[in-house]
Design a protein around this motif. Structure first.
Motif, PDB file in Angstrom:
ATOM      1  N   LEU A  93       0.806  -1.215   0.000  1.00 36.30           N
ATOM      2  CA  LEU A  93       0.000   0.000   0.000  1.00 36.30           C
ATOM      3  C   LEU A  93       0.845   1.274   0.000  1.00 36.30           C
ATOM      4  N   PRO A  94       1.828   1.444   0.907  1.00 34.31           N
ATOM      5  CA  PRO A  94       2.631   2.679   0.844  1.00 34.31           C
ATOM      6  C   PRO A  94       3.493   2.768  -0.414  1.00 34.31           C
ATOM      7  N   VAL A  95       4.002   1.626  -0.892  1.00 25.20           N
ATOM      8  CA  VAL A  95       4.809   1.649  -2.114  1.00 25.20           C
ATOM      9  C   VAL A  95       3.954   2.055  -3.310  1.00 25.20           C
ATOM     10  N   ALA A  96       2.741   1.467  -3.396  1.00 33.37           N
ATOM     11  CA  ALA A  96       1.846   1.815  -4.494  1.00 33.37           C
ATOM     12  C   ALA A  96       1.440   3.285  -4.411  1.00 33.37           C
ATOM     13  N   ALA A  97       1.221   3.778  -3.193  1.00 28.22           N
ATOM     14  CA  ALA A  97       0.864   5.190  -3.031  1.00 28.22           C
ATOM     15  C   ALA A  97       2.005   6.104  -3.495  1.00 28.22           C
ATOM     16  N   LEU A  98       3.244   5.735  -3.157  1.00 29.17           N
ATOM     17  CA  LEU A  98       4.405   6.537  -3.564  1.00 29.17           C
ATOM     18  C   LEU A  98       4.516   6.595  -5.088  1.00 29.17           C
ATOM     19  N   VAL A  99       4.368   5.449  -5.740  1.00 31.70           N
ATOM     20  CA  VAL A  99       4.456   5.405  -7.199  1.00 31.70           C
ATOM     21  C   VAL A  99       3.311   6.195  -7.824  1.00 31.70           C
ATOM     22  N   ALA A 100       2.096   6.028  -7.290  1.00 31.64           N
ATOM     23  CA  ALA A 100       0.934   6.714  -7.854  1.00 31.64           C
ATOM     24  C   ALA A 100       1.055   8.229  -7.730  1.00 31.64           C
ATOM     25  N   GLU A 101       1.698   8.700  -6.648  1.00 26.63           N
ATOM     26  CA  GLU A 101       1.830  10.144  -6.443  1.00 26.63           C
ATOM     27  C   GLU A 101       2.914  10.775  -7.314  1.00 26.63           C
ATOM     28  N   HIS A 102       4.000  10.046  -7.580  1.00 24.21           N
ATOM     29  CA  HIS A 102       5.182  10.676  -8.188  1.00 24.21           C
ATOM     30  C   HIS A 102       5.571  10.104  -9.551  1.00 24.21           C
ATOM     31  N   PHE A 103       4.959   9.010  -9.988  1.00 26.89           N
ATOM     32  CA  PHE A 103       5.362   8.399 -11.255  1.00 26.89           C
ATOM     33  C   PHE A 103       4.131   8.039 -12.084  1.00 26.89           C
ATOM     34  N   ASN A 104       4.376   7.565 -13.287  1.00 28.18           N
ATOM     35  CA  ASN A 104       3.281   7.097 -14.135  1.00 28.18           C
ATOM     36  C   ASN A 104       2.647   5.857 -13.518  1.00 28.18           C
ATOM     37  N   TRP A 105       1.323   5.837 -13.449  1.00 26.48           N
ATOM     38  CA  TRP A 105       0.631   4.748 -12.751  1.00 26.48           C
ATOM     39  C   TRP A 105       0.835   3.390 -13.410  1.00 26.48           C
ATOM     40  N   HIS A 106       1.209   3.356 -14.688  1.00 24.16           N
ATOM     41  CA  HIS A 106       1.449   2.070 -15.356  1.00 24.16           C
ATOM     42  C   HIS A 106       2.630   1.317 -14.736  1.00 24.16           C
ATOM     43  N   ILE A 107       3.533   2.066 -14.070  1.00 25.77           N
ATOM     44  CA  ILE A 107       4.698   1.417 -13.448  1.00 25.77           C
ATOM     45  C   ILE A 107       4.251   0.425 -12.379  1.00 25.77           C
ATOM     46  N   LEU A 108       3.112   0.687 -11.741  1.00 26.26           N
ATOM     47  CA  LEU A 108       2.600  -0.235 -10.732  1.00 26.26           C
ATOM     48  C   LEU A 108       2.404  -1.627 -11.317  1.00 26.26           C
ATOM     49  N   PHE A 109       1.795  -1.693 -12.478  1.00 25.94           N
ATOM     50  CA  PHE A 109       1.499  -2.990 -13.084  1.00 25.94           C
ATOM     51  C   PHE A 109       2.742  -3.625 -13.697  1.00 25.94           C
ATOM     52  N   LEU A 110       3.604  -2.805 -14.282  1.00 31.40           N
ATOM     53  CA  LEU A 110       4.839  -3.366 -14.832  1.00 31.40           C
ATOM     54  C   LEU A 110       5.726  -3.911 -13.710  1.00 31.40           C
ATOM     55  N   GLY A 111       5.724  -3.223 -12.565  1.00 27.27           N
ATOM     56  CA  GLY A 111       6.458  -3.739 -11.410  1.00 27.27           C
ATOM     57  C   GLY A 111       5.873  -5.039 -10.901  1.00 27.27           C
ATOM     58  N   ALA A 112       4.527  -5.140 -10.897  1.00 26.94           N
ATOM     59  CA  ALA A 112       3.876  -6.388 -10.475  1.00 26.94           C
ATOM     60  C   ALA A 112       4.233  -7.528 -11.418  1.00 26.94           C
ATOM     61  N   ALA A 113       4.323  -7.225 -12.721  1.00 19.81           N
ATOM     62  CA  ALA A 113       4.720  -8.257 -13.682  1.00 19.81           C
ATOM     63  C   ALA A 113       6.142  -8.721 -13.420  1.00 19.81           C
ATOM     64  N   ALA A 114       7.037  -7.783 -13.102  1.00 25.24           N
ATOM     65  CA  ALA A 114       8.428  -8.152 -12.811  1.00 25.24           C
ATOM     66  C   ALA A 114       8.511  -9.029 -11.559  1.00 25.24           C
ATOM     67  N   LEU A 115       7.759  -8.672 -10.523  1.00 18.49           N
ATOM     68  CA  LEU A 115       7.740  -9.499  -9.311  1.00 18.49           C
ATOM     69  C   LEU A 115       7.218 -10.898  -9.615  1.00 18.49           C
ATOM     70  N   GLY A 116       6.191 -10.964 -10.442  1.00 17.79           N
ATOM     71  CA  GLY A 116       5.642 -12.270 -10.814  1.00 17.79           C
ATOM     72  C   GLY A 116       6.649 -13.122 -11.560  1.00 17.79           C
ATOM     73  N   LEU A 117       7.420 -12.504 -12.460  1.00 23.24           N
ATOM     74  CA  LEU A 117       8.434 -13.255 -13.203  1.00 23.24           C
ATOM     75  C   LEU A 117       9.522 -13.778 -12.269  1.00 23.24           C
ATOM     76  N   VAL A 118       9.954 -12.952 -11.325  1.00 20.59           N
ATOM     77  CA  VAL A 118      10.952 -13.401 -10.355  1.00 20.59           C
ATOM     78  C   VAL A 118      10.429 -14.591  -9.566  1.00 20.59           C
ATOM     79  N   SER A 119       9.179 -14.492  -9.123  1.00 22.76           N
ATOM     80  CA  SER A 119       8.579 -15.591  -8.362  1.00 22.76           C
ATOM     81  C   SER A 119       8.486 -16.862  -9.195  1.00 22.76           C
ATOM     82  N   LEU A 120       8.124 -16.728 -10.469  1.00 23.63           N
ATOM     83  CA  LEU A 120       8.042 -17.895 -11.357  1.00 23.63           C
ATOM     84  C   LEU A 120       9.391 -18.591 -11.489  1.00 23.63           C
TER      85      LEU A 120
END
Length: 622
Positions: A147-174
């Motif tokens: 929640l705080p990380v997503a809030a930081l990204v949403a306030e200061h960066f392009n919101w699409h980075i949230l989903f691209l970051g989630a995709a990267a985390l998913g790939l690492v987990s895979l």
């Protein structure tokens, strides 16, 4: 493949956190979704609803497929869909692709019960409690940290980075799952119950639509009542079908066992109470201080104030494991619900500062950590090892129903109890207090239900050991189940790579049952410690073709008793497994063809038999 318990636990827990990140990813964007997706608020609400729907449907389905075809395999499927969905969301600004991506992300929720089941199959008993507690709590841990990380990204960066970051985390987990997690040898072979999956999916969709959209449509509207009524009818029809299906998607007889049923009902209420702790504090923290009760904090600071919830959930996992080992999972569940309820009660007076909300979040996290750690233990102690993924999937589904209901109820209360602030209605202080009272009431109900869960008996236990073999060598993955004289399962396990197993045996007389796919099951009486070895005889099979699809093949033994039957496939091929070695008569019947019968001798493996059916109107020439 082998892996240390520590690495296995860490990788599976990381997968759970990745799933949780996906769930809270949208929270900082909720107010801005209409402008971001160029749609009105009623349409963008489906971005949240669609994830609940696909997650609810996917969880029991992936659980059953995991029991059948491999839990690790299905976990990889779930996380792959999450990665695909995250990429779709990260590359679009339109509503429809966003809904498709969020729907794919919802499939990832099924990874958590699959991970818990892998832990049961692979970890030693002394490591299982803490690992399961951590995995079970990962949904809350990841949500609170994200929640705080997503809030930081949403306030200061392009919101699409949230989903691209989630995709990267998913790939690492895979990648880590592929490298570290072995495929469980415990399987429940059989056919997938497609009608059951369709029926359950339809019922869940109707139920969650009524819950999640009732506030928008009106709780007394025709649409809400229609979907609610349809859900009731579909659930009744689905249950009727499951009870009459040989290999059901959900074994309702197992689910109806008192420990499983009451644990699932408790899960609904705890899930309800948990989600309210995540919905209410961020809104109160971010409301302007000019309202007289809002704290006027930024999105990032508000996220940090609720982060202690995740920290305490993580800290509670080892404590819960020790409590479960010493007093049993019921005690841990009752303690967790009590702490959560006390947090709600204290929260009614802790609304004046950010640090006060942090204390409330910490208490809520501690309570949920203790409660969630106990639920899988209660479930796994009451179901066979071959059904753990499906049973844990159903328990996760119950939590999802609780969180969905909480979202609807809290949203309705806060929307109905408002004040006018600069021409805009905002939730009132009484509205926030009412949601806290509702959360506290949910804890009271959960406590009352959990009180009637059977406690863990504490008889003296002794260790039973043994080896399971076949004529060709040791058997890995054979399921060994201990059953008491009154027919209750008191323990289950699976053999390791060397064919060995161990079970704790309570005092008294029991029956030990050993089974494995492709082998004839065996049983032996036991009444104490010692060693019981099994040598399972392989079952044979008749395979071949009959030249026509839809033909009925019936095998009868030398006494004339039916040993098995099957219908030929469209290409005329067939396979009739599960036959003991011996002599059989194989009869073949098909409308429009002359009935045929041939003798077959079955050994330890498959034997091939070719039968040519002659049409009834064919002319036979000598």
């Amino acid at each position: 493949m082998s892996s240390s318990p520590g690495r296995l636990t860490a990788v599976l827990a990381l997968a759970g956190v990745v799933v949780a990140v996906m769930q809270t990813l949208m929270v900082p964007l909720l107010a801005d979704l209409p402008s971001l997706l160029h749609s009105d608020s009623s349409d963008t609400a489906w971005v949240i609803t669609i994830t609940l729907l696909t997650g609810a449907v996917a969880t029991p389905v992936l659980g059953r497929l995991g029991d059948m075809y491999g839990k690790r395999r299905m976990m990889l499927v779930a996380l792959s869909l999450q990665v695909a969905g995250s990429l779709v969301c990260g590359l679009t600004t339109a509503l429809l692709p966003m809904m498709i991506g969020r729907g794919l992300q919802g499939f990832a929720i099924g990874a958590i019960p699959l991970g818990i089941s892998i832990m049961r199959d692979e970890l030693p008993p002394e490591r299982l409690g803490g690992a399961v507690g951590l995995m079970s709590s990962s949904l809350g841990i990841g949500g609170a940290f994200a929640l705080p990380v997503a809030a930081l990204v949403a306030e200061h960066f392009n919101w699409h980075i949230l989903f691209l970051g989630a995709a990267a985390l998913g790939l690492v987990s895979l990648v880590l799952i592929v490298l570290v997690v072995p495929e469980s040898a415990v399987r429940s072979p059989g056919r997938f119950d497609l009608p059951g999956a369709i029926g359950l999916s339809a019922a869940l969709v109707c139920l969650l639509l009524a819950i999640s959209k009732g506030g928008d449509w009106g709780w007394g509207s025709t649409r809400t009542l229609g979907f609610g009524g349809a859900a009731v009818v579909l659930f009744v029809a689905w249950g009727f079908l499951q009870l009459r299906t040989a290999e059901p998607l959900v074994d309702l007889r197992t689910t109806a066992r008192r420990p499983v049923l009451l644990t699932n009902l408790t899960s609904i209420m705890v899930g309800f109470a948990l989600y309210a702790t995540q919905l209410v504090p961020p809104q109160l923290l971010q409301l302007p201080s000019a309202t007289g009760y809002g704290l006027g904090l930024s999105m990032v600071v508000a996220g940090l104030c609720v982060a202690p919830s995740g920290l305490l959930m993580m800290a509670m996992s080892p404590l819960a494991a020790r409590l479960i080992a010493a007093r049993g999972p019921k005690v841990s569940l009752l303690c967790g619900i009590t702490v959560l309820g006390a947090g709600y009660g204290l929260g009614l007076t802790l609304m004046g500062a950010g640090w006060q909300m942090a204390i409330f979040s910490a208490m809520a996290g501690a309570g949920v950590g203790l409660a969630y750690a106990a639920m899988p233990s209660l479930i796994m102690s009451a179901v066979p090892a071959t059904e753990t993924a499906a049973a844990n999937g159903l328990n996760t589904l119950m939590r999802s129903i609780g969180t969905s209901s909480s979202s609807a109820v809290v949203g309705m209360v806060l929307a109905g109890m408002t004040i006018d602030f600069g021409g805009t209605p905002v939730p009132s202080l009484d509205g926030f207090r009412t949601t806290f009272l509702i959360g506290c009431a949910a804890c009271v109900v959960a406590l009352l239900v959990a009180f009637f869960i059977p406690g863990r008996a504490r008889p003296a236990e002794t260790l039973l050991l043994g080896v399971v073999r076949s004529p060709r060598g040791v058997l890995e993955g054979a399921v060994v189940t201990l059953i008491s004289k009154d027919g209750q399962q008191t323990g289950t396990t699976a053999t390791d790579a060397s064919g060995r197993y161990s079970l704790n045996v309570p005092d008294g007389e029991h029956v030990l049952v050993c089974s494995a796919a492709g082998f004839q099951p065996e049983a032996a009486p036991v009444s104490g410690p010692g060693e019981v070895d099994f040598t399972l005889s392989a079952t044979g099979a008749i395979t071949g073709t009959v030249g026509v699809g839809g033909a009925l093949l019936i095998a009868t033994d030398e006494r004339g008793e039916v040993a098995g039957s099957v219908t030929s496939r469209a290409d005329g091929s067939f396979q009739l497994p599960g036959l003991l070695p011996g002599r059989y008569a194989l009869a073949v019947a098909r409308h429009g063809y002359r009935t045929a019968a041939v003798p077959v001798r079955v050994g330890d493996g498959p034997v091939r038999c070719e039968v040519v059916l002659v049409r009834e109107d064919a002319t036979v020439t000598n």
